[in-house]
Design an enzyme around this catalytic site. Sequence first.
Site, short mmCIF file in Angstrom:
data_model
loop_
_atom_site.label_atom_id
_atom_site.label_comp_id
_atom_site.label_asym_id
_atom_site.label_seq_id
_atom_site.Cartn_x
_atom_site.Cartn_y
_atom_site.Cartn_z
N ARG A 34 33.85 27.97 37.28
CA ARG A 34 33.76 27.10 38.40
C ARG A 34 32.40 27.03 39.28
NH1 ARG A 34 37.75 30.49 42.68
NH2 ARG A 34 37.03 32.46 41.89
N GLY A 110 47.63 41.43 24.62
CA GLY A 110 47.71 42.68 23.75
C GLY A 110 47.02 43.59 24.49
N SER A 114 38.81 44.74 28.62
CA SER A 114 37.83 44.09 28.17
C SER A 114 36.52 45.12 28.12
CB SER A 114 37.40 42.87 29.15
OG SER A 114 37.15 43.49 30.33
N LYS A 165 53.70 44.23 32.37
CA LYS A 165 53.34 45.94 32.46
C LYS A 165 52.15 46.07 33.70
CE LYS A 165 48.94 44.39 30.93
NZ LYS A 165 47.50 44.64 31.64
N SER A 228 41.75 49.93 33.85
CA SER A 228 42.51 49.05 34.17
C SER A 228 42.46 48.89 35.51
CB SER A 228 43.97 49.36 33.69
OG SER A 228 44.76 48.89 34.60
N ARG A 229 42.36 47.73 36.19
CA ARG A 229 42.19 47.15 37.51
C ARG A 229 43.62 47.41 38.21
NH1 ARG A 229 39.34 42.50 35.93
NH2 ARG A 229 41.25 42.39 34.76
N ASN A 230 44.66 47.18 37.59
CA ASN A 230 45.97 47.54 38.07
C ASN A 230 46.23 48.84 38.35
OD1 ASN A 230 47.39 44.57 38.45
ND2 ASN A 230 46.33 44.74 36.04
N1 LIG Z 1 39.63 42.06 32.17
C1 LIG Z 1 40.56 42.43 31.09
O1 LIG Z 1 40.42 43.39 30.59
C2 LIG Z 1 41.56 41.36 30.60
C3 LIG Z 1 42.14 41.44 29.33
C4 LIG Z 1 43.29 40.91 29.06
C5 LIG Z 1 43.81 39.82 29.98
N2 LIG Z 1 43.05 39.57 30.91
C6 LIG Z 1 43.51 38.53 31.93
O2 LIG Z 1 42.72 37.46 32.12
C7 LIG Z 1 42.65 36.92 33.42
C8 LIG Z 1 41.21 36.80 33.95
O3 LIG Z 1 41.00 38.15 33.95
P1 LIG Z 1 39.62 38.68 34.38
O4 LIG Z 1 39.51 40.15 34.01
O5 LIG Z 1 38.45 37.99 33.34
O6 LIG Z 1 39.38 38.62 35.82
P2 LIG Z 1 37.91 37.95 36.44
O7 LIG Z 1 38.11 38.24 37.90
O8 LIG Z 1 36.95 38.88 36.10
O9 LIG Z 1 37.48 36.50 36.16
C9 LIG Z 1 38.30 35.61 36.66
C10 LIG Z 1 37.88 34.02 36.22
O10 LIG Z 1 38.80 33.25 36.77
C11 LIG Z 1 37.99 32.29 37.68
N3 LIG Z 1 38.75 31.85 38.76
C12 LIG Z 1 39.60 32.54 39.66
N4 LIG Z 1 40.06 31.50 40.42
C13 LIG Z 1 39.88 30.29 39.90
C14 LIG Z 1 40.26 28.99 40.64
N5 LIG Z 1 40.94 28.83 41.54
N6 LIG Z 1 39.53 28.00 39.77
C15 LIG Z 1 38.88 28.26 38.66
N7 LIG Z 1 38.44 29.28 38.29
C16 LIG Z 1 39.04 30.69 39.11
C17 LIG Z 1 36.69 32.93 38.30
O11 LIG Z 1 35.88 32.35 38.50
C18 LIG Z 1 36.58 33.86 36.90
O12 LIG Z 1 35.77 33.23 36.03
C19 LIG Z 1 43.81 37.65 34.33
O13 LIG Z 1 44.88 37.02 34.15
C20 LIG Z 1 43.83 38.97 33.44
O14 LIG Z 1 45.12 39.45 33.76
C21 LIG Z 1 42.14 40.52 31.53
O1 LIG Z 2 42.10 45.71 33.98
P1 LIG Z 2 43.77 45.11 33.97
O2 LIG Z 2 44.55 46.03 34.64
O3 LIG Z 2 43.92 43.76 34.44
O4 LIG Z 2 44.24 45.14 32.43
C1 LIG Z 2 43.42 44.46 31.46
C2 LIG Z 2 44.14 44.05 30.32
O5 LIG Z 2 45.48 43.35 30.65
C3 LIG Z 2 44.59 45.22 29.40
O6 LIG Z 2 45.26 44.77 28.17
#
Ligand SMILES: NC(=O)c1ccc[n+]([C@@H]2O[C@H](COP(=O)([O-])OP(=O)(O)OC[C@H]3O[C@@H](n4cnc5c(N)ncnc54)[C@H](O)[C@@H]3O)[C@@H](O)[C@H]2O)c1
Ligand SMILES: O=P(O)(O)OC[C@H](O)CO
Length: 308
Positions: A34, A110, A114, A165, A228-230
């Site tokens: 965005r 899975g 990241s 989870k 993990s952030r959680n």
């Molecule tokens: N980081 C990981 O390890 C990981 C792994 C697997 C799945 N996920 C999942 O992927 C998703 C994103 O995680 P992340 O770690 O990249 O988070 P992040 O906070 O790093 O990034 C989130 C992204 O979403 C966008 N966003 C947020 N609100 C928005 C809105 N209202 N309109 C448009 N864009 C918006 C942000 O600009 C950013 O690009 C989450 O649901 C998370 O659970 C994360």
């Molecule tokens: O950092 P979290 O807790 O959002 O976990 C990231 C992924 O979901 C792990 O698979």
Amino acid sequence: MQETTIAILGAGAWGASLANLAAANGHAVRVWSRRGPSTLEAVLEDAQIVVSAISMKGVRDVASQVQSLPLLKETIFVTATKGLDPQTTSTPSQIWQTAFPNHPVVVLSGPNLSEEIQQSLPAATVVASSVAIAAELTQLVFSSHRFRVYTNPDPVGVELGGTLKNVIAIAAGVCDGLQLGTNAKAALVTRGLTEIIRIGNFWGAKTETFYGLSGLGDLLATCNSPLSRNYQVGYQMAGGKTLTAILFNLPGTAEGVNTCQVLMRLAKQQNITMPITEQVYRLLQGEVTPRQALDELMLRDIKPEYNY
Ligand SMILES: NC(=O)c1ccc[n+]([C@@H]2O[C@H](COP(=O)([O-])OP(=O)(O)OC[C@H]3O[C@@H](n4cnc5c(N)ncnc54)[C@H](O)[C@@H]3O)[C@@H](O)[C@H]2O)c1
Ligand SMILES: O=P(O)(O)OC[C@H](O)CO
């Protein structure tokens, strides 16, 4: 395989990692965020696959923006968000499928921290769809020597494994923060999985899916890693920090905080017992301390392990 044009929506930690994985396989990858320089329309142009890696709070809005833009007839949507919609309790794939009823939707989920993937450490994931060929194409696009991708025909189970989870990961962070030991952690994760399966079955997910990578696999990764952030939310709450202060300093999104609220509402409405989720909810609401939450769990009425 042939070069595929891929639009990645969301340039956070996960969107960037998925973009790198696909680009390393030789695909044409465009990323939208965005606050980025490219318009959504330009990023979506001729995209064969649209990957959504947006935090839950943005999914509905972005899906409706995409609806007003031109797409190829055969575009596949891949959702990688792990959350639940607070208003409707819908999963992200349900939101995308409702917005695009004529396009296949694939869930990608899975044990995928990241930061490890960005370091090129090996990992595996699951792609699930009711349209097998869409899952298979997604599998080809992302598979590599460092990222092993399995297909699965239970999208709701795969999606819920990754989503639910996160609540147990908050509890696991509390467990480690309070230094409760390995026995306690094993009990928590195992009973957490039971809880996930109980509510997952209500959603129509298959039990076996929760024993796979997107269920148990992701539960183990997230409950055992300070990345993990959680987990960090729980760990730091056990250390006495407030939720507000933790979230303010957290790099990225901890979806478990909102997921817990949605789950608690649903569990109450449907009369589904979710004791760990309930204690995480009360902790996040400031109704109990981490120690009180532990005592509440340990002092519940004794019962059989399973109701066969
Ligand atoms: N980081 C990981 O390890 C990981 C792994 C697997 C799945 N996920 C999942 O992927 C998703 C994103 O995680 P992340 O770690 O990249 O988070 P992040 O906070 O790093 O990034 C989130 C992204 O979403 C966008 N966003 C947020 N609100 C928005 C809105 N209202 N309109 C448009 N864009 C918006 C942000 O600009 C950013 O690009 C989450 O649901 C998370 O659970 C994360
Ligand atoms: O950092 P979290 O807790 O959002 O976990 C990231 C992924 O979901 C792990 O698979």
